[in-house]
Design a protein around this motif. Structure first.
Motif, PDB file in Angstrom:
ATOM      1  N   ALA A   1       0.810  -1.227   0.000  1.00  0.00           N
ATOM      2  CA  ALA A   1       0.000   0.000   0.000  1.00  0.00           C
ATOM      3  C   ALA A   1       0.839   1.271   0.000  1.00  0.00           C
ATOM      4  O   ALA A   1       0.293   2.365  -0.188  1.00  0.00           O
ATOM      5  CB  ALA A   1      -0.950  -0.006   1.196  1.00  0.00           C
ATOM      6  N   HIS A   2       2.153   1.153   0.192  1.00  0.00           N
ATOM      7  CA  HIS A   2       2.994   2.343   0.039  1.00  0.00           C
ATOM      8  C   HIS A   2       3.014   2.825  -1.410  1.00  0.00           C
ATOM      9  O   HIS A   2       3.484   3.923  -1.688  1.00  0.00           O
ATOM     10  CB  HIS A   2       4.424   2.060   0.523  1.00  0.00           C
ATOM     11  N   ARG A   3       2.467   2.016  -2.318  1.00  0.00           N
ATOM     12  CA  ARG A   3       2.414   2.416  -3.730  1.00  0.00           C
ATOM     13  C   ARG A   3       1.143   3.195  -4.075  1.00  0.00           C
ATOM     14  O   ARG A   3       0.920   3.520  -5.251  1.00  0.00           O
ATOM     15  CB  ARG A   3       2.485   1.171  -4.630  1.00  0.00           C
ATOM     16  N   ILE A   4       0.294   3.494  -3.097  1.00  0.00           N
ATOM     17  CA  ILE A   4      -0.931   4.255  -3.363  1.00  0.00           C
ATOM     18  C   ILE A   4      -0.569   5.613  -3.957  1.00  0.00           C
ATOM     19  O   ILE A   4       0.343   6.307  -3.493  1.00  0.00           O
ATOM     20  CB  ILE A   4      -1.750   4.440  -2.063  1.00  0.00           C
ATOM     21  N   ARG A   5      -1.306   6.004  -5.003  1.00  0.00           N
ATOM     22  CA  ARG A   5      -1.053   7.263  -5.694  1.00  0.00           C
ATOM     23  C   ARG A   5      -2.034   8.340  -5.221  1.00  0.00           C
ATOM     24  O   ARG A   5      -2.995   8.062  -4.508  1.00  0.00           O
ATOM     25  CB  ARG A   5      -1.221   7.079  -7.205  1.00  0.00           C
ATOM     26  N   GLU A   6      -1.782   9.569  -5.670  1.00  0.00           N
ATOM     27  CA  GLU A   6      -2.659  10.674  -5.291  1.00  0.00           C
ATOM     28  C   GLU A   6      -4.079  10.431  -5.784  1.00  0.00           C
ATOM     29  O   GLU A   6      -5.051  10.571  -5.038  1.00  0.00           O
ATOM     30  CB  GLU A   6      -2.119  11.988  -5.849  1.00  0.00           C
ATOM     31  N   THR A   7      -4.207  10.078  -7.059  1.00  0.00           N
ATOM     32  CA  THR A   7      -5.508   9.694  -7.610  1.00  0.00           C
ATOM     33  C   THR A   7      -5.305   8.487  -8.523  1.00  0.00           C
ATOM     34  O   THR A   7      -4.180   8.144  -8.880  1.00  0.00           O
ATOM     35  CB  THR A   7      -6.167  10.824  -8.443  1.00  0.00           C
ATOM     36  N   SER A   8      -6.416   7.856  -8.918  1.00  0.00           N
ATOM     37  CA  SER A   8      -6.340   6.700  -9.820  1.00  0.00           C
ATOM     38  C   SER A   8      -6.266   7.114 -11.279  1.00  0.00           C
ATOM     39  O   SER A   8      -6.021   6.284 -12.153  1.00  0.00           O
ATOM     40  CB  SER A   8      -7.559   5.796  -9.616  1.00  0.00           C
ATOM     41  N   ALA A   9      -6.496   8.394 -11.567  1.00  0.00           N
ATOM     42  CA  ALA A   9      -6.540   8.855 -12.955  1.00  0.00           C
ATOM     43  C   ALA A   9      -5.140   8.878 -13.569  1.00  0.00           C
ATOM     44  O   ALA A   9      -4.155   9.181 -12.905  1.00  0.00           O
ATOM     45  CB  ALA A   9      -7.153  10.251 -13.019  1.00  0.00           C
ATOM     46  N   ASN A  10      -5.078   8.521 -14.834  1.00  0.00           N
ATOM     47  CA  ASN A  10      -3.855   8.688 -15.612  1.00  0.00           C
ATOM     48  C   ASN A  10      -4.234   9.253 -16.969  1.00  0.00           C
ATOM     49  O   ASN A  10      -5.388   9.641 -17.191  1.00  0.00           O
ATOM     50  CB  ASN A  10      -3.096   7.362 -15.731  1.00  0.00           C
TER      51      ASN A  10
END
Length: 627
Positions: free
Chosen positions: A341-350
């Motif tokens: 879970a340290h790989r969670i990004r700011e948002t899921s959008a790319n």
């Protein structure tokens, strides 16, 4: 789904071309770009061919769903027909895969693959393609729970002759995978009439399918319980068992009351976070609890799919990515296990995300929203890219904003690096991730630590260990350019060059090239030894012996480490991050690389002063000897 109406209504819209304008507009709205010319052309040619069959069969009232999006997946079925079964009177669904192919030949080695002139590579036999769509739909649409017999599938090759695609029939067919051509139009009509009643409209059946929640079926969870939980008997110790029980207790409370709780499990490399995740997944499926596993790492997810789903392919679909839940309804799942879970990004959008889905919702909130008990397993020292926000503080803050209780379970003991806590402490002190500065390595009987004088010496040493039956890999900081993958028949480009020694990076893509394994399998496929791995392919994995090359992005000067962002070739560092952020991420990168080994680590630096410091800390008696 781009369009839905009865077969006769869709046919009328196709006649005046309004259907194709609508499909294009809907596609652009959902995906943020226009369909390719070939996709638009396939609509214009294939959909009318299917509609002609439906109306000739007297199935004008059957509901037609075009470009149906499979749940929690980016794949789309060309068409799903919804109606009433003529015998049982129950809802009945036919998944249709449409192809414009005029001919296709089976692959010599695998009838599930085939070759078509339009493609330079093998593609899936359409019979197998539609069969997999049916299986996935039955496994992940709640409306089909316990009713998977309501789904059948056909591939309709409306331009093909029987002679042109005869080889495709070498693949065994069943009710979820059949093939029809225009020459067998009569048989196709009879088949459809056997699945869909000519006397009942299909609107209600379509409504029921669309209302189904995207959750794994009980049958799939039963299979996964055997494949995941019983494949290996994990023995959970101390805090591992605490974390395991906490989650199960939270699930129990969620069942008996309208309860929602967030659980965070923290621990360094090798503390058993992924073992807990798999143990939970297997136990939850045994209990029939809807749960999914998700990560933010392509390599890690693909390897989990390969290992856990090796014998049962459908189990692979239970392993998702963090950005799979952008459009999922709240509390769709009972449990979502967010590993790494340290790989969670700011948002899921790319850049590929449709404009309609760019809500700005933080990814951590999406993950919390989708399950009654979201579980996060993380190591804050493994944040290695800008924009990765998976920290305890971020998750706790997101839970607090939603008024949710949040439990944190720290894991102490670890099982990587030979179980040597001393080695892990040495690494974090070496890199300045904990206060006190570097310390001299005091050898224990759990982990070996050696310094190499050259990459050639390191490679020879590791190759010798491989000859003794150990696994080994070499990895490096991202300090060399990364060439595009070569064309078939050409060798890999040896980008990592140090003096007269040069080796290629691990592959970027998802296919084998020149004998090297795909990116996601570099750490687990024995053929990965010939390439130098980067942090993105090594993270989350372990191997017996680890060789680590410290590049010029991190060098020792007099009494401290100095990071040089200009020496890094990682494109993510070219943009916004501050020098302080880059410094932290580079140190975290080497922490990840230095903690992959289970038996021993060999370290080498391209910088002479840094090599001297490493010899001082490790001891000259523990330099690599390859003779």
């Amino acid at each position: 789904m781009l369009f839905r109406a009865s077969a006769k209504s869709v046919a009328a819209a196709a006649m005046d071309s309004s259907l194709f304008l609508h499909l294009t507009e809907q596609f652009s709205h959902m995906h943020g770009h226009r369909p390719t010319p070939s996709e638009a052309r396939s609509w214009e040619r294939s959909i009318p061919a299917l509609l002609s069959v439906l109306n000739e069969a007297g199935l004008g009232d059957v509901e037609v769903m075009l470009e149906y999006a499979l749940p929690l997946n980016s794949k789309r079925a060309d068409v799903i027909l919804a109606g009433v079964h003529p015998v049982t009177g129950e809802p009945s669904y036919v998944v249709v895969e449409l192809k414009q192919w005029s001919q296709a030949d089976p692959d010599e080695d695998d009838p599930a693959l085939c070759h078509v002139d339009a493609y330079t590579h093998a593609v899936l036999n359409p019979v197998e393609q539609v069969r997999r769509y049916c299986e996935y739909l039955a496994n992940f649409n709640g409306a089909l729970a316990g009713r998977s017999d309501r789904v059948s599938g056909v591939a309709y090759l409306h331009n093909a002759t029987e002679f042109g695609v005869a080889g495709l029939r070498e693949l065994e067919v069943d009710d979820r995978g059949r093939l029809f051509t225009a020459e067998r139009r009569g048989a196709f009509l009879d088949h459809l009439r056997g699945k869909l009643s000519t006397g009942h409209p299909g609107g209600a059946a379509a409504d029921e399918l669309l209302a189904g929640k995207p959750v794994p079926s009980k049958q799939l969870m039963a299979v996964a319980a055997a494949e995941v939980r019983d494949r290996e008997q994990f023995v959970l110790l101390d805090q591992q068992q605490v974390a395991y029980r906490l989650v199960l207790n939270a699930v129990r409370k969620a069942k008996v009351s309208d309860h929602k709780e967030v659980v965070i499990v923290t621990g360094g490399p090798g503390t058993g976070k992924s073992v807990i995740a798999l143990s939970l997944l297997g136990e939850l499926y045994r209990q029939g609890v809807p749960a999914l596993h998700a990560t933010g790492s392509q390599s890690f997810t693909k390897t989990m799919r390969k290992v856990a789903g090796a014998r049962k392919r459908e189990v692979q679909d239970l392993f998702k990515y963090f950005n799979s839940f952008m459009t999922a309804e709240k509390n769709t799942l009972d449990v979502l296990i967010c590993d790494e879970a340290h790989r969670i990004r700011e948002t899921s959008a790319n850049r590929y995300t449709p404009a309609a889905h760019r809500t700005g919702t933080p990814q951590v909130e999406e993950l919390i929203d989708v399950a009654r008990v979201p579980v996060f397993l993380l190591d804050e020292h493994q944040v290695v890219r800008p924009g990765e926000l998976g920290t305890v503080a971020e998750i706790k803050a997101a839970a607090a904003r939603k008024g949710l209780a949040c439990r944190v379970v720290p894991l102490d003991s670890q099982f990587r690096c030979g179980g040597s806590d001393a080695y892990l402490r040495w690494v974090v002190r070496l890199l300045g991730l904990e206060p006190g500065g570097p310390v001299v390595w005091d050898p224990d009987d759990r982990m070996e630590l050696l310094v190499a004088e050259s990459p050639r010496e390191m490679e020879a040493f590791l190759d010798g260990r491989r000859a003794q039956g150990y696994g080994a890999r070499m990895s490096a900081g991202y300090c060399w350019p990364w060439s595009k993958e070569p064309k078939p028949g050409e060798p890999l480009v040896a980008d990592v060059t140090i003096g007269d020694w040069a080796r290629p990076w691990n592959l970027r893509g998802e296919r084998t090239v020149a004998g090297a394994p795909p990116s996601a399998l570099w750490a687990t496929d024995p053929a990965g030894f010939g390439q130098v791995g980067c942090v993105y392919t090594a993270q989350g994995f372990e191997y017996d012996w680890s060789g680590v090359i410290l590049g010029p992005d991190l060098v020792w000067r007099t009494d401290r480490w100095v990071t040089d962002r200009a020496a890094s070739k990682d494109p993510v560092f070219k943009k916004a991050p501050s020098d302080a952020d880059v410094d932290r991420l580079i140190r975290n990168t080497y922490k990840v690389l230095l903690t992959r080994g289970m038996v021993g680590t060999v370290v080498y630096s391209t910088d002479p002063e840094t090599r001297e410091k490493l010899r001082e800390l490790v001891g000259t008696a523990r330099e690599v000897v390859t003779a």
